[in-house]
Design a protein around this motif. Structure first.
Motif, PDB file in Angstrom:
ATOM      1  N   LEU A 111       0.943  -1.778   0.008  1.00 47.96           N
ATOM      2  CA  LEU A 111      -0.214   0.087   0.188  1.00 47.96           C
ATOM      3  C   LEU A 111       0.988   1.291  -0.184  1.00 47.96           C
ATOM      4  N   GLU A 112       2.064   1.574   1.096  1.00 51.65           N
ATOM      5  CA  GLU A 112       2.666   2.563   0.497  1.00 51.65           C
ATOM      6  C   GLU A 112       3.874   2.012   1.236  1.00 51.65           C
ATOM      7  N   SER A 113       4.492   2.735   1.636  1.00 49.26           N
ATOM      8  CA  SER A 113       6.383   2.222   2.557  1.00 49.26           C
ATOM      9  C   SER A 113       6.923   3.784   2.993  1.00 49.26           C
ATOM     10  N   ALA A 114       8.128   3.368   3.486  1.00 47.25           N
ATOM     11  CA  ALA A 114       9.360   4.568   3.871  1.00 47.25           C
ATOM     12  C   ALA A 114       9.980   3.754   3.714  1.00 47.25           C
ATOM     13  N   VAL A 115      11.331   4.560   3.330  1.00 50.10           N
ATOM     14  CA  VAL A 115      12.528   3.708   4.007  1.00 50.10           C
ATOM     15  C   VAL A 115      13.442   4.997   4.596  1.00 50.10           C
ATOM     16  N   VAL A 116      14.327   4.830   5.315  1.00 56.13           N
ATOM     17  CA  VAL A 116      15.123   5.144   6.172  1.00 56.13           C
ATOM     18  C   VAL A 116      16.403   4.634   6.485  1.00 56.13           C
ATOM     19  N   GLY A 117      17.487   4.994   6.644  1.00 60.86           N
ATOM     20  CA  GLY A 117      18.547   4.868   7.150  1.00 60.86           C
ATOM     21  C   GLY A 117      18.636   4.344   8.833  1.00 60.86           C
ATOM     22  N   VAL A 118      19.760   3.344   8.741  1.00 58.65           N
ATOM     23  CA  VAL A 118      19.934   3.103   9.931  1.00 58.65           C
ATOM     24  C   VAL A 118      21.126   2.303  10.722  1.00 58.65           C
ATOM     25  N   PRO A 119      21.983   2.629  11.308  1.00 55.49           N
ATOM     26  CA  PRO A 119      23.233   2.579  11.864  1.00 55.49           C
ATOM     27  C   PRO A 119      23.800   0.832  11.368  1.00 55.49           C
ATOM     28  N   HIS A 120      24.589   0.923  10.050  1.00 57.20           N
ATOM     29  CA  HIS A 120      25.039   0.085   9.808  1.00 57.20           C
ATOM     30  C   HIS A 120      27.060  -0.749  10.454  1.00 57.20           C
ATOM     31  N   PRO A 121      26.775  -1.791  11.212  1.00 54.77           N
ATOM     32  CA  PRO A 121      28.501  -2.370  11.357  1.00 54.77           C
ATOM     33  C   PRO A 121      29.499  -1.697  10.231  1.00 54.77           C
ATOM     34  N   ASP A 122      29.206  -1.977   8.734  1.00 53.52           N
ATOM     35  CA  ASP A 122      29.781  -2.034   7.823  1.00 53.52           C
ATOM     36  C   ASP A 122      30.045  -1.205   7.159  1.00 53.52           C
ATOM     37  N   PHE A 123      28.873  -0.667   6.587  1.00 52.58           N
ATOM     38  CA  PHE A 123      28.203   0.135   6.167  1.00 52.58           C
ATOM     39  C   PHE A 123      28.294   1.886   6.424  1.00 52.58           C
ATOM     40  N   GLY A 124      28.085   1.853   7.571  1.00 51.30           N
ATOM     41  CA  GLY A 124      27.882   2.470   8.124  1.00 51.30           C
ATOM     42  C   GLY A 124      26.509   3.023   9.057  1.00 51.30           C
ATOM     43  N   GLU A 125      26.131   2.929   7.134  1.00 51.12           N
ATOM     44  CA  GLU A 125      23.981   3.117   7.079  1.00 51.12           C
ATOM     45  C   GLU A 125      23.800   2.245   6.434  1.00 51.12           C
ATOM     46  N   GLY A 126      22.545   1.399   6.597  1.00 47.97           N
ATOM     47  CA  GLY A 126      21.749  -0.154   6.185  1.00 47.97           C
ATOM     48  C   GLY A 126      20.635   1.213   5.918  1.00 47.97           C
ATOM     49  N   VAL A 127      20.230   0.685   4.171  1.00 52.86           N
ATOM     50  CA  VAL A 127      19.007   0.503   4.051  1.00 52.86           C
ATOM     51  C   VAL A 127      17.650  -0.195   4.645  1.00 52.86           C
ATOM     52  N   VAL A 128      16.438   0.636   5.286  1.00 48.97           N
ATOM     53  CA  VAL A 128      15.675   0.231   5.553  1.00 48.97           C
ATOM     54  C   VAL A 128      14.209   0.158   5.036  1.00 48.97           C
ATOM     55  N   ALA A 129      13.738  -1.034   4.869  1.00 46.03           N
ATOM     56  CA  ALA A 129      11.661  -0.259   4.134  1.00 46.03           C
ATOM     57  C   ALA A 129      10.807  -0.962   5.328  1.00 46.03           C
ATOM     58  N   VAL A 130      10.409  -0.033   5.586  1.00 45.30           N
ATOM     59  CA  VAL A 130       8.818   0.061   6.413  1.00 45.30           C
ATOM     60  C   VAL A 130       8.178   0.050   5.376  1.00 45.30           C
ATOM     61  N   VAL A 131       6.742  -0.716   5.410  1.00 48.50           N
ATOM     62  CA  VAL A 131       5.715  -1.333   4.427  1.00 48.50           C
ATOM     63  C   VAL A 131       4.734  -1.335   5.227  1.00 48.50           C
ATOM     64  N   VAL A 132       3.584  -0.768   4.323  1.00 45.96           N
ATOM     65  CA  VAL A 132       2.031  -0.770   4.733  1.00 45.96           C
ATOM     66  C   VAL A 132       1.359  -1.776   3.824  1.00 45.96           C
ATOM     67  N   PRO A 133       1.415  -3.476   4.190  1.00 43.12           N
ATOM     68  CA  PRO A 133       0.737  -4.251   2.667  1.00 43.12           C
ATOM     69  C   PRO A 133      -0.502  -3.835   2.725  1.00 43.12           C
ATOM     70  N   GLU A 134      -1.100  -4.129   1.677  1.00 37.45           N
ATOM     71  CA  GLU A 134      -2.411  -3.995   1.254  1.00 37.45           C
ATOM     72  C   GLU A 134      -3.678  -5.075   1.880  1.00 37.45           C
ATOM     73  N   PRO A 135      -4.587  -5.052   2.369  1.00 33.15           N
ATOM     74  CA  PRO A 135      -5.056  -5.718   3.020  1.00 33.15           C
ATOM     75  C   PRO A 135      -5.643  -7.227   2.407  1.00 33.15           C
ATOM     76  N   ASP A 136      -4.519  -8.542   3.564  1.00 34.16           N
ATOM     77  CA  ASP A 136      -4.562  -9.014   2.745  1.00 34.16           C
ATOM     78  C   ASP A 136      -3.310  -9.927   1.568  1.00 34.16           C
ATOM     79  N   ALA A 137      -2.623  -9.291   1.577  1.00 37.14           N
ATOM     80  CA  ALA A 137      -1.241  -9.304   0.421  1.00 37.14           C
ATOM     81  C   ALA A 137      -0.393 -10.297   1.127  1.00 37.14           C
ATOM     82  N   GLN A 138      -0.353 -11.514   0.274  1.00 37.39           N
ATOM     83  CA  GLN A 138       0.317 -12.279   0.737  1.00 37.39           C
ATOM     84  C   GLN A 138       1.437 -12.051   0.091  1.00 37.39           C
ATOM     85  N   ILE A 139       2.789 -11.095   1.045  1.00 37.94           N
ATOM     86  CA  ILE A 139       3.862 -10.665   0.814  1.00 37.94           C
ATOM     87  C   ILE A 139       5.269 -10.503   1.777  1.00 37.94           C
TER      88      ILE A 139
END
Ligand code: MCA
Ligand code: AMP
Length: 504
Positions: free
Chosen positions: A425-453
């Protein structure tokens, strides 16, 4: 008229001096290199490349790739290097936008890229990983070893490098001969390069750091480089006794520190370690100095401006700062909205001006106007403070940007692709501390109702659309994204909630 960049980088070099050496001991002299770039420039002309045209390359790191860069400049065209991690979907945008006369790619990508090149009106040739084979590799070696460099002045275009934007659409930063030449001269002098120097070159050559900061500085000084296809900590440590300078992103230094073999003895011949492209942690700076006796010199730049500031060569290299404005560069900290200059010590928008600042974005006059003030200062998007001794401290970013292992990832670009995954349905992508790359990419996702993902299916879906380093390291599912009263996603809350998502 002369060719400003070629004259700056290649004129008057001792014939037999080694310019580049491979790990297996193979060497090329300045004279052989000049001849190779002349042959390749003749090949470009034979393909119809004219001054002002663009030559794009998505190729592995090889001497042949380096020759292609300088042959392009000799022929008066603009070089457009492309990250080898980019997928065909990403490449389609770049070559469609830049309309190069020639696009050189890896043999294994030829069938996927040929239709894209044709649609953009570009000829397609290939260069293999050793830099000699492929249709371009053969052509580049066939021509005469003499070539009169095309006349190019200070303001003529030398390169276009794409940088992503907060809107998710990449912009081509247009760099002139003067931008690149002035920065190379300044850095060689500021960092006291000489013909005696041997640079350990382990960076990729499709971005400013590895291509311009490293290579142009070496060439200006008539120095040499040991040229490695990729970064490998143990190999670098083994080569250190034969070298004098290393340039790297912070991940290089944390990975080197993970190796017990790194010590003052192996670094005894080294005179300079430079870090940039992302913030170097104070603890990394301190640990490196404790282990090797060398204070890493941190500097700061951008694709649009090449290098702006640097810690001093002689003098205190202050951990957590990016040093002073380079000799021909001015920096100021301003109130982000009005542009009014702020007093020393206050945090604001960092702006820079000088011969290093680019000409603007390719075919995007509105974006160019939005980021350049009328008096010529470029608005970096970085939040900074200048301390009482004049050291610049980058305290944060005014732009929504993640820097992962020295590569920039704009969340918007990733969100557009995540949102297109069926069931999202929608998403937000943020950077969080990563021990090797400094920052790591993380996605926070809102699925559509009943989505199989699930996490795997989302990442799988992205694999053909986004370069690997832009893909989320983790995907989380939530019922709703946190929003403020204006409806804006509160990314600070997400960064906090998922701060341990990439922990070791
Ligand atoms: C590799 N991976 C990454 C990155 N690199 N993921 C996130 N961020 C990255 N930077 C992925 C790989 O695809 C792989 O995925 C997994 O992470 C592990 O890869 P690994 O083998 O450990 O990576 P590597 O090949 O050793 O590369 C790490 C690296 C490299 C050496 C730090 O990323 C690098 O060379 N970075 C330098 C970037 C740079 O030159 N920036 C300068 C931009 P999987 O295994 O799952 O497939 S110019 C700039 O910023 C300005 C102008 C400036 O100031 O310099
Ligand atoms: P790029 O657009 O890839 O050229 O990346 C430029 C950005 O990298 C800058 O705007 C900064 O945010 C960041 N950057 C480069 N060097 C440093 C550094 N030494 N410390 C902190 N950030 C840096």
């Amino acid at each position: 008229m002369a060719n400003v960049l070629i004259d700056t980088l290649l004129a008057d070099k001792p014939r037999d001096k080694v310019i580049v050496e491979l790990a297996d001991g193979a060497q090329l002299t300045y004279h052989q290199f000049a001849a190779a770039t002349a042959r390749a420039a003749n090949a470009l002309v034979s393909l119809g490349v004219q001054p002002g045209d663009r030559v794009a390359a998505q190729v592995d790191k090889s001497i042949g790739a380096l020759v292609l860069y300088l042959a392009t400049i000799r022929a008066g065209a603009a070089f457009l290097p492309l990250n080898t991690a980019y997928t065909p979907a990403e490449i389609e945008y770049f070559i469609g936008d830049a309309e190069p006369a020639l696009f050189v790619c890896r043999p294994q990508s030829e069938s996927a890229l040929r239709p894209l090149a044709a649609a953009a009106g570009a000829r397609l040739h290939t260069l293999d990983a050793d830099g000699r084979g492929g249709s371009w590799g053969e052509l580049a070696q066939a021509g005469a070893a003499e070539f009169d460099a095309a006349a190019r002045g200070d303001d003529d275009l030398a390169a276009i490098l794409y940088t992503s934007g907060t809107t998710g659409r990449s912009k081509g930063a247009m760099l002139s001969h003067r931008n690149l030449a002035s920065n190379a001269l300044t850095l060689a002098q500021y960092w006291q390069f000489s013909a005696e120097d041997v640079l350990l070159h382990a960076l990729p050559i499709f971005h400013t750091h590895g291509l311009f900061v490293a290579i142009n500085t070496v060439l200006v000084a008539g120095a040499s480089m040991i040229y490695l296809p990729r970064f490998e900590a143990r190999e670098l440590i083994a080569l250190m006794p034969r070298a004098s300078v290393l340039m790297g992103v912070p991940t290089f230094y944390t990975r080197l520190l993970d190796e017990p073999a790194l010590n003052a003895e192996v670094a005894r011949n080294m005179r300079l370690f430079v870090s940039g492209s992302a913030p170097l942690l104070v603890e990394t700076h301190r640990a490196f100095e404790a282990r090797t006796g060398h204070a890493i010199l941190e500097r700061y730049g951008m694709t649009e401006t090449c290098m702006n500031t640097s810690n001093p060569y002689d003098g205190e290299r202050r951990a957590g700062t990016v040093g002073f404005a380079l000799p021909d560069v001015e920096v100021r900290v301003s109130e982000p909205e009005s542009g009014a200059q702020l007093p020393h010590g206050e945090v604001g928008m960092l702006e820079v001006r000088g011969p290093n600042v680019f000409k603007g974005y390719w075919r995007m006059p509105d974006k160019t106007r939005a980021e350049l003030r009328e008096d010529g200062f470029f608005i970096t998007g970085d939040l900074a403070q200048i301390d009482e001794r004049g050291y610049v401290i980058i305290v944060g970013r005014g732009k929504d940007l993640i820097i992962s292992g020295g590569y920039n990832v704009y969340p918007k670009e990733v969100e557009i692709q995540v949102d297109a995954v069926p069931g999202v349905l929608e998403s937000a992508v943020v950077g969080v501390p990563h021990p090797d790359f400094g920052e790591g990419v993380v996605a926070v996702v809102v699925p559509e109702p009943d989505a199989q993902i699930d996490e795997t299916s989302v990442i799988e879906h992205l694999s053909e659309r986004l370069a690997r380093y832009k893909q989320p390291k983790r995907v989380f599912f939530v019922d709703a994204l946190p929003r403020n009263a204006m409806g804006k996603v509160q990314k600070n809350l997400l960064r906090d909630e998922y701060k341990d998502a990439c922990a070791r």
